[in-house]
Motif scaffolding. Structure first.
Motif, PDB file in Angstrom:
ATOM      1  N   ASN A 183       0.858  -1.188   0.000  1.00  0.00           N
ATOM      2  CA  ASN A 183       0.000   0.000   0.000  1.00  0.00           C
ATOM      3  C   ASN A 183       0.890   1.232   0.000  1.00  0.00           C
ATOM      4  N   GLN A 184       0.268   2.401   0.025  1.00  0.00           N
ATOM      5  CA  GLN A 184       1.029   3.656  -0.049  1.00  0.00           C
ATOM      6  C   GLN A 184       1.856   3.898   1.208  1.00  0.00           C
ATOM      7  N   ARG A 185       1.464   3.323   2.333  1.00  0.00           N
ATOM      8  CA  ARG A 185       2.203   3.528   3.571  1.00  0.00           C
ATOM      9  C   ARG A 185       3.383   2.561   3.691  1.00  0.00           C
ATOM     10  N   ASP A 186       3.140   1.324   3.322  1.00  0.00           N
ATOM     11  CA  ASP A 186       4.179   0.308   3.406  1.00  0.00           C
ATOM     12  C   ASP A 186       4.866   0.196   2.045  1.00  0.00           C
ATOM     13  N   LEU A 187       6.028   0.814   1.923  1.00  0.00           N
ATOM     14  CA  LEU A 187       6.718   0.878   0.643  1.00  0.00           C
ATOM     15  C   LEU A 187       7.743  -0.233   0.445  1.00  0.00           C
ATOM     16  N   GLN A 188       7.742  -1.254   1.346  1.00  0.00           N
ATOM     17  CA  GLN A 188       8.648  -2.380   1.094  1.00  0.00           C
ATOM     18  C   GLN A 188       8.138  -3.137  -0.122  1.00  0.00           C
ATOM     19  N   PRO A 189       8.986  -3.333  -1.129  1.00  0.00           N
ATOM     20  CA  PRO A 189       8.544  -4.011  -2.348  1.00  0.00           C
ATOM     21  C   PRO A 189       8.123  -5.460  -2.080  1.00  0.00           C
ATOM     22  N   VAL A 190       7.110  -5.893  -2.797  1.00  0.00           N
ATOM     23  CA  VAL A 190       6.670  -7.283  -2.774  1.00  0.00           C
ATOM     24  C   VAL A 190       6.935  -7.856  -4.168  1.00  0.00           C
ATOM     25  N   VAL A 191       7.773  -8.872  -4.231  1.00  0.00           N
ATOM     26  CA  VAL A 191       8.089  -9.523  -5.500  1.00  0.00           C
ATOM     27  C   VAL A 191       7.292 -10.820  -5.582  1.00  0.00           C
ATOM     28  N   GLU A 192       6.532 -10.958  -6.650  1.00  0.00           N
ATOM     29  CA  GLU A 192       5.794 -12.192  -6.901  1.00  0.00           C
ATOM     30  C   GLU A 192       6.305 -12.800  -8.208  1.00  0.00           C
ATOM     31  N   ALA A 193       6.499 -14.108  -8.202  1.00  0.00           N
ATOM     32  CA  ALA A 193       6.951 -14.812  -9.401  1.00  0.00           C
ATOM     33  C   ALA A 193       6.053 -16.018  -9.628  1.00  0.00           C
ATOM     34  N   LYS A 194       5.747 -16.266 -10.883  1.00  0.00           N
ATOM     35  CA  LYS A 194       4.901 -17.400 -11.242  1.00  0.00           C
ATOM     36  C   LYS A 194       5.709 -18.692 -11.148  1.00  0.00           C
ATOM     37  N   ALA A 195       5.200 -19.650 -10.373  1.00  0.00           N
ATOM     38  CA  ALA A 195       5.898 -20.922 -10.207  1.00  0.00           C
ATOM     39  C   ALA A 195       5.991 -21.653 -11.540  1.00  0.00           C
ATOM     40  N   ARG A 196       7.119 -22.345 -11.758  1.00  0.00           N
ATOM     41  CA  ARG A 196       7.306 -23.129 -12.981  1.00  0.00           C
ATOM     42  C   ARG A 196       8.388 -24.179 -12.731  1.00  0.00           C
ATOM     43  N   SER A 197       8.398 -25.199 -13.563  1.00  0.00           N
ATOM     44  CA  SER A 197       9.356 -26.287 -13.379  1.00  0.00           C
ATOM     45  C   SER A 197      10.767 -25.874 -13.769  1.00  0.00           C
ATOM     46  N   ASN A 198      10.897 -24.878 -14.649  1.00  0.00           N
ATOM     47  CA  ASN A 198      12.204 -24.382 -15.071  1.00  0.00           C
ATOM     48  C   ASN A 198      12.747 -23.439 -14.002  1.00  0.00           C
ATOM     49  N   HIS A 199      13.551 -23.971 -13.092  1.00  0.00           N
ATOM     50  CA  HIS A 199      14.046 -23.165 -11.984  1.00  0.00           C
ATOM     51  C   HIS A 199      15.064 -22.122 -12.425  1.00  0.00           C
ATOM     52  N   ALA A 200      15.766 -22.381 -13.515  1.00  0.00           N
ATOM     53  CA  ALA A 200      16.701 -21.374 -14.026  1.00  0.00           C
ATOM     54  C   ALA A 200      15.934 -20.129 -14.458  1.00  0.00           C
ATOM     55  N   ASP A 201      14.822 -20.330 -15.142  1.00  0.00           N
ATOM     56  CA  ASP A 201      14.014 -19.199 -15.586  1.00  0.00           C
ATOM     57  C   ASP A 201      13.353 -18.510 -14.404  1.00  0.00           C
ATOM     58  N   LEU A 202      12.902 -19.280 -13.419  1.00  0.00           N
ATOM     59  CA  LEU A 202      12.321 -18.703 -12.208  1.00  0.00           C
ATOM     60  C   LEU A 202      13.355 -17.850 -11.480  1.00  0.00           C
ATOM     61  N   ALA A 203      14.590 -18.333 -11.404  1.00  0.00           N
ATOM     62  CA  ALA A 203      15.652 -17.578 -10.738  1.00  0.00           C
ATOM     63  C   ALA A 203      15.911 -16.250 -11.439  1.00  0.00           C
ATOM     64  N   VAL A 204      15.975 -16.268 -12.770  1.00  0.00           N
ATOM     65  CA  VAL A 204      16.213 -15.035 -13.521  1.00  0.00           C
ATOM     66  C   VAL A 204      15.059 -14.055 -13.321  1.00  0.00           C
ATOM     67  N   THR A 205      13.831 -14.568 -13.256  1.00  0.00           N
ATOM     68  CA  THR A 205      12.680 -13.697 -12.993  1.00  0.00           C
ATOM     69  C   THR A 205      12.815 -13.031 -11.631  1.00  0.00           C
ATOM     70  N   LEU A 206      13.204 -13.798 -10.625  1.00  0.00           N
ATOM     71  CA  LEU A 206      13.379 -13.225  -9.286  1.00  0.00           C
ATOM     72  C   LEU A 206      14.456 -12.142  -9.292  1.00  0.00           C
ATOM     73  N   ILE A 207      15.576 -12.404  -9.964  1.00  0.00           N
ATOM     74  CA  ILE A 207      16.650 -11.409 -10.026  1.00  0.00           C
ATOM     75  C   ILE A 207      16.156 -10.148 -10.742  1.00  0.00           C
ATOM     76  N   HIS A 208      15.427 -10.333 -11.831  1.00  0.00           N
ATOM     77  CA  HIS A 208      14.875  -9.205 -12.593  1.00  0.00           C
ATOM     78  C   HIS A 208      13.996  -8.342 -11.693  1.00  0.00           C
ATOM     79  N   GLU A 209      13.120  -8.968 -10.914  1.00  0.00           N
ATOM     80  CA  GLU A 209      12.215  -8.206 -10.048  1.00  0.00           C
ATOM     81  C   GLU A 209      12.951  -7.609  -8.849  1.00  0.00           C
ATOM     82  N   TYR A 210      13.982  -8.295  -8.336  1.00  0.00           N
ATOM     83  CA  TYR A 210      14.808  -7.714  -7.277  1.00  0.00           C
ATOM     84  C   TYR A 210      15.472  -6.436  -7.780  1.00  0.00           C
ATOM     85  N   ALA A 211      15.927  -6.459  -9.031  1.00  0.00           N
ATOM     86  CA  ALA A 211      16.561  -5.267  -9.609  1.00  0.00           C
ATOM     87  C   ALA A 211      15.559  -4.117  -9.673  1.00  0.00           C
TER      88      ALA A 211
END
Length: 308
Positions: free
Chosen positions: A206-234
């Motif tokens: 919300n507007q008060r709590d500015l800590q980012p929330v990263v959501e990633a869609k689960a998938r069997s390709n963990h390499a792709d999931l990892a890159v998605t997490l890094i992308h959203e962390y950035a």
């Protein structure tokens, strides 16, 4: 956890460590820029661009209507457009998605209505005949459209953006690193995913709590999931205070370049970054070098956290 690949440097604790890391990242960025230039001129990418250009760019209001009626929609077009432009057919029994389509016709220069409504309201403008009026927007009408998932036929060309490699150890490391990076992370099951064809999002509670929330869609390709997490962390590290929509393309370039660097450091193959970035850049890969400092600093921060 040891995640370095055979082709990367170790970045051990030495006096020259930071310079070594920076020069290596610069070399990797140069590689990525070359890959992007190659991707933009490839036949595969040109075919993809051709198809994308045939999809209508919907207004914000219509986008909201589409999301309300069909949250999983990714590519939307009318019945005849699917049939004539893409050689696909709406499957029997599919429910239409309703949007507002503009009505463009000749309109009165004074009351700005169509000739028939111009007469109904008794507008007295008569300096030129209706045949000489220019065309313009006179209203809207409900129109049915359908998502690609509601159709069948010729497949649409897709960008190959998935990362590959063994990342079973990297995904847990990235989840454990979330607190140090300053984000809350959630891996969401595919049947509960609410963000269409996106594979990850960075948002705020919300507007008060500015800590980012990263959501990633689960998938069997963990390499792709990892890159998605890094992308959203950035995104979380770089773009928390940026709301200018005109900067969106550059934000995506920065985040994906960070994902490429960290993924490469960890020994994962992410050749799809070039195709991803090719779609966000207008003419060349110059923006990657322009923002090298921000990209490098963010990549190093994520590497520092996960390598322990």
């Amino acid at each position: 956890m040891t995640t370095t690949s055979n082709s990367s440097v170790s970045f051990e604790e030495t006096d020259a460590r930071r310079d070594e890391m920076h020069s290596t990242i610069e070399a990797w960025i140069d590689d990525l820029a070359d890959h992007v230039d190659d991707a933009q001129t490839s036949e595969e990418f040109q075919d993809w661009l051709d198809v994308q250009s045939r999809f209508h760019d919907y207004s914000h209001r219509n986008t909201l209507l589409i999301n309300l009626q069909y949250p999983a929609a990714t590519k939307v077009a009318g019945y005849n457009t699917w049939r004539n432009e893409f050689d696909r057919h709406v499957q029997e029994g599919e429910q239409a998605i309703w949007i507002w389509a503009p009505i463009i016709t000749k309109r009165c220069p004074k009351c700005e209505n169509s000739p028939s409504y111009h007469e109904q309201i008794g507008c007295e403008y008569d300096e030129t005949s209706p045949n000489e009026w220019s065309k313009g927007l006179v209203g809207f009408k409900p129109t049915a459209v359908f998502d690609v998932s509601q159709t069948e036929g010729e497949p649409l060309p897709e960008r190959k953006t998935e990362a590959t490699g063994n990342a079973d150890d990297l995904v847990p490391a990235l989840k454990n690193a979330a607190a140090d990076i300053g984000v809350t992370v959630r891996i969401v099951n595919a049947d509960e995913w609410e963000h269409g064809d996106a594979t990850g999002v960075c948002k705020y509670r919300n507007q008060r709590d500015l800590q980012p929330v990263v959501e990633a869609k689960a998938r069997s390709n963990h390499a792709d999931l990892a890159v998605t997490l890094i992308h959203e962390y950035a995104h979380a590290l770089l773009h928390a205070d940026i709301t200018d929509e005109t900067e969106r393309a550059k934000r995506e370039v920065e985040a994906e370049a960070v994902a490429y660097i960290v993924g490469r450091y960890c020994g994962r193959t992410h050749s799809g970054s070039a195709f991803y970035l090719a779609a966000w850049q207008s003419d060349d890969s110059a923006v990657i070098q322009e923002r090298l400092g921000r990209i490098s600093t963010t990549a190093q921060k994520i590497i520092e956290v996960i390598k322990d």
